[in-house]
Design a protein around this motif. Structure first.
Motif, PDB file in Angstrom:
ATOM      1  N   HIS A  71       0.839  -1.209   0.000  1.00 24.27           N
ATOM      2  CA  HIS A  71       0.000   0.000   0.000  1.00 24.27           C
ATOM      3  C   HIS A  71       0.872   1.256   0.000  1.00 24.27           C
ATOM      4  N   CYS A  72       1.967   1.214   0.751  1.00 20.35           N
ATOM      5  CA  CYS A  72       2.880   2.372   0.766  1.00 20.35           C
ATOM      6  C   CYS A  72       3.476   2.615  -0.621  1.00 20.35           C
ATOM      7  N   LEU A  73       3.921   1.541  -1.272  1.00 20.96           N
ATOM      8  CA  LEU A  73       4.460   1.671  -2.622  1.00 20.96           C
ATOM      9  C   LEU A  73       3.392   2.160  -3.591  1.00 20.96           C
ATOM     10  N   HIS A  74       2.163   1.718  -3.400  1.00 19.07           N
ATOM     11  CA  HIS A  74       1.069   2.152  -4.268  1.00 19.07           C
ATOM     12  C   HIS A  74       0.812   3.646  -4.115  1.00 19.07           C
ATOM     13  N   GLU A  75       0.865   4.138  -2.877  1.00 19.19           N
ATOM     14  CA  GLU A  75       0.700   5.579  -2.659  1.00 19.19           C
ATOM     15  C   GLU A  75       1.831   6.350  -3.323  1.00 19.19           C
ATOM     16  N   LEU A  76       3.045   5.820  -3.231  1.00 17.27           N
ATOM     17  CA  LEU A  76       4.186   6.477  -3.885  1.00 17.27           C
ATOM     18  C   LEU A  76       4.010   6.507  -5.408  1.00 17.27           C
ATOM     19  N   SER A  77       3.388   5.480  -5.956  1.00 12.01           N
ATOM     20  CA  SER A  77       3.222   5.401  -7.412  1.00 12.01           C
ATOM     21  C   SER A  77       2.320   6.498  -7.952  1.00 12.01           C
ATOM     22  N   HIS A  78       1.512   7.098  -7.079  1.00 11.76           N
ATOM     23  CA  HIS A  78       0.621   8.189  -7.508  1.00 11.76           C
ATOM     24  C   HIS A  78       1.330   9.545  -7.517  1.00 11.76           C
ATOM     25  N   THR A 107      -2.143  -9.234  -6.065  1.00  4.24           N
ATOM     26  CA  THR A 107      -1.822  -9.123  -7.488  1.00  4.24           C
ATOM     27  C   THR A 107      -2.420  -7.858  -8.085  1.00  4.24           C
ATOM     28  N   GLU A 108      -3.656  -7.588  -7.743  1.00  2.00           N
ATOM     29  CA  GLU A 108      -4.355  -6.404  -8.257  1.00  2.00           C
ATOM     30  C   GLU A 108      -3.618  -5.131  -7.856  1.00  2.00           C
ATOM     31  N   LEU A 109      -3.185  -5.056  -6.597  1.00  2.00           N
ATOM     32  CA  LEU A 109      -2.493  -3.865  -6.119  1.00  2.00           C
ATOM     33  C   LEU A 109      -1.119  -3.719  -6.779  1.00  2.00           C
ATOM     34  N   CYS A 110      -0.442  -4.840  -7.015  1.00  2.00           N
ATOM     35  CA  CYS A 110       0.842  -4.799  -7.731  1.00  2.00           C
ATOM     36  C   CYS A 110       0.654  -4.231  -9.138  1.00  2.00           C
ATOM     37  N   LEU A 111      -0.413  -4.648  -9.798  1.00  2.00           N
ATOM     38  CA  LEU A 111      -0.685  -4.189 -11.162  1.00  2.00           C
ATOM     39  C   LEU A 111      -0.924  -2.682 -11.205  1.00  2.00           C
ATOM     40  N   TYR A 112      -1.752  -2.177 -10.300  1.00  2.00           N
ATOM     41  CA  TYR A 112      -2.029  -0.738 -10.306  1.00  2.00           C
ATOM     42  C   TYR A 112      -0.785   0.064  -9.922  1.00  2.00           C
ATOM     43  N   THR A 113       0.042  -0.482  -9.046  1.00  2.00           N
ATOM     44  CA  THR A 113       1.287   0.202  -8.685  1.00  2.00           C
ATOM     45  C   THR A 113       2.205   0.290  -9.901  1.00  2.00           C
ATOM     46  N   LEU A 114       2.347  -0.813 -10.620  1.00  2.00           N
ATOM     47  CA  LEU A 114       3.165  -0.813 -11.830  1.00  2.00           C
ATOM     48  C   LEU A 114       2.594   0.145 -12.875  1.00  2.00           C
ATOM     49  N   GLY A 115       1.287   0.122 -13.048  1.00  2.00           N
ATOM     50  CA  GLY A 115       0.659   0.986 -14.050  1.00  2.00           C
ATOM     51  C   GLY A 115       0.801   2.456 -13.752  1.00  2.00           C
ATOM     52  N   ASN A 116       1.000   2.786 -12.475  1.00  2.00           N
ATOM     53  CA  ASN A 116       1.123   4.195 -12.096  1.00  2.00           C
ATOM     54  C   ASN A 116       2.540   4.740 -12.214  1.00  2.00           C
TER      55      ASN A 116
END
Length: 449
Positions: A71-78, A107-116
């Motif tokens: 989740h932290c990495l996902h926030e950074l991806s934005h 898996t879903e969260l990894c995908l959105y992180t990569l896409g961002n």
């Protein structure tokens, strides 16, 4: 955003999560919330080994810590800051590896992180391509084809890749050589698992492929044209029943573009053969009429595809006539925003493909409608109207007589005296060669090309 006290700021939280203990999960959760702030994102990546700390937790054995670090990495991806995405590069091999994991949420969260993280960073994009993101996405959608949330995330990530500046050179060839096109297409098959969100993402991916200018034979082999056409038929039926809500138009847009682009770019008759089903043409007319008031741009898109159909084959022109769809098209000529221009092109295609159709078009009332479009301000509309009028008048004396009764001579005389360029030359040609005998008019007349 809330201001964090000293013991909850980014630096303090980073130090705390490096120590084992029952509070680590809570600190990670709080860090994730703080990383929604762009300023906090910059503070975080400037700390030594900050991303590596998250990677260590991401690859650890504590399930909750793994999820919270992701989740932290996902926030950074934005992050809007260009320096953040490259700072996250050490995490990408693990994100790609986890695409084959068992947890669909992970898996879903990894995908959105990569896409961002890669759209605005050439460095990250190059690294991900070298790390095999295309095969990883292909494998992911293949293995998770029944999980619509993951499929939608794959579609999002792939669509981000396909919109990048080097997509046609570096990415699209890899996609076409993979199993991705067929798996994207499978999502567009209406069945009990059909979901709008995944279909929208996958349809946009197919659109980016079809407008790329690349060799589309691999795409055509997957029956993209047929599949998109049949789904348009299904959606048109739904819209005809009064269901225009729920985001259906978000799926109709890319489907129309897929079909329209393939029709305009392919030199093969295979494209037309795929769409020999007359329901597709009827569906386009239905969508055109359904959205003309509420979403004119979408109606124009439908008319554009209809134009590409009729420009490619006389079969579709005959289908429009046989299904009695032309009168309803003629009634839409008063609409502007490019809609009447596209409809005029469709009518011109019909008149050009078959001389006998000109008489029928006149019987449908096209002459009086042309008298109205000839008075419009848009020069393209006037020029197209004159071109169609040429074909109608050349089809027989009865059509000429009917146009004269509608005041056609005085209308064209107005163009002769008050207009310039192509409009004047076309009007003068019609007067001299079809409406007046021994006319005194002279000029540089040109026939319809």
């Amino acid at each position: 955003m809330d201001t964090y006290s000293d013991d909850k700021d980014v630096v303090s939280l980073l130090h705390k999560i490096q120590h084992r203990g029952p509070e680590r999960e809570g600190h990670l959760y709080t860090l994730g919330k703080s990383l929604r702030d762009p300023a906090s994102q910059l503070v975080f990546i400037k700390q030594e080994n900050s991303v590596h700390v998250l990677i260590g937790l991401l690859t650890g054995t504590n399930t909750q810590c793994r999820l919270q670090s992701l989740h932290c990495l996902h926030e950074l991806s934005h992050s809007p800051h260009p320096s953040v995405a490259p700072a996250c590069l050490p995490a990408t091999p693990y994100l790609l590896t986890y695409l084959s994991g068992q947890s669909t949420r992970f898996t879903e969260l990894c995908l959105y992180t990569l896409g961002n993280i890669f759209p605005d960073s050439d460095v990250v994009r190059e690294k991900l391509l070298a790390q095999g993101i295309i095969p990883a996405l292909a494998s992911c959608i293949e293995n998770q084809r029944h999980n619509m949330a993951v499929v939608e995330a794959v579609g999002f990530t792939l669509s981000q890749l396909l919109q990048t500046k080097e997509a046609s050179r570096k990415i699209i060839p890899l996609v076409l050589a993979s199993s991705l096109p067929s798996n994207l297409l499978a999502v567009l098959t209406p069945n009990q698992n059909f979901a709008l969100g995944p279909a929208i993402e996958c349809a946009w991916c197919l659109h980016y492929l079809t407008c790329s200018g690349e060799d589309l034979q691999a795409v055509l082999a997957s029956d993209v044209v047929l599949q998109c056409g049949m789904l348009l038929v299904s959606l048109s039926d739904t819209v005809a029943q009064g269901n225009k809500e729920g985001g259906l138009e978000l799926l109709i847009w890319p489907l129309l573009r897929c079909v329209g682009n393939l029709l305009s770019s392919s030199t093969s008759d295979e494209v037309c053969a795929c769409l020999s089903d007359e329901r597709v043409v009827a569906a386009l007319c239905g969508l055109l009429q359904a959205y003309i008031q509420i979403q004119p741009a979408l109606a124009r898109e439908s008319a554009w595809v209809l134009n590409n159909f009729t420009a490619r084959s006389s079969l579709f022109c005959s289908t429009l006539m046989r299904l009695n769809l032309v009168p309803s098209l003629i009634q839409l000529l008063p609409f502007s925003q490019g809609i009447n221009t596209m409809i005029l092109r469709v009518l011109a295609n019909i008149a050009h493909k078959k001389r006998e159709s000109c008489v029928e078009l006149a019987e449908f009332g096209l002459l009086s409608s042309l008298s109205a479009t000839l008075k419009m301000a848009a020069q393209e509309v006037v020029t197209l109207s004159l071109d169609i009028l040429f074909m109608l008048l050349a089809s027989g004396s009865q059509v000429v007589e009917d146009f004269v009764k509608l005041g056609g001579i005085s209308l064209l005389e107005t163009f002769h005296y008050c207009s310039e360029g192509d409009v004047r030359r076309r009007a003068t040609y019609l007067l001299e060669h079809h409406l007046l005998t021994g006319s005194p008019y002279s000029g540089n007349c040109i026939p319809h090309s």
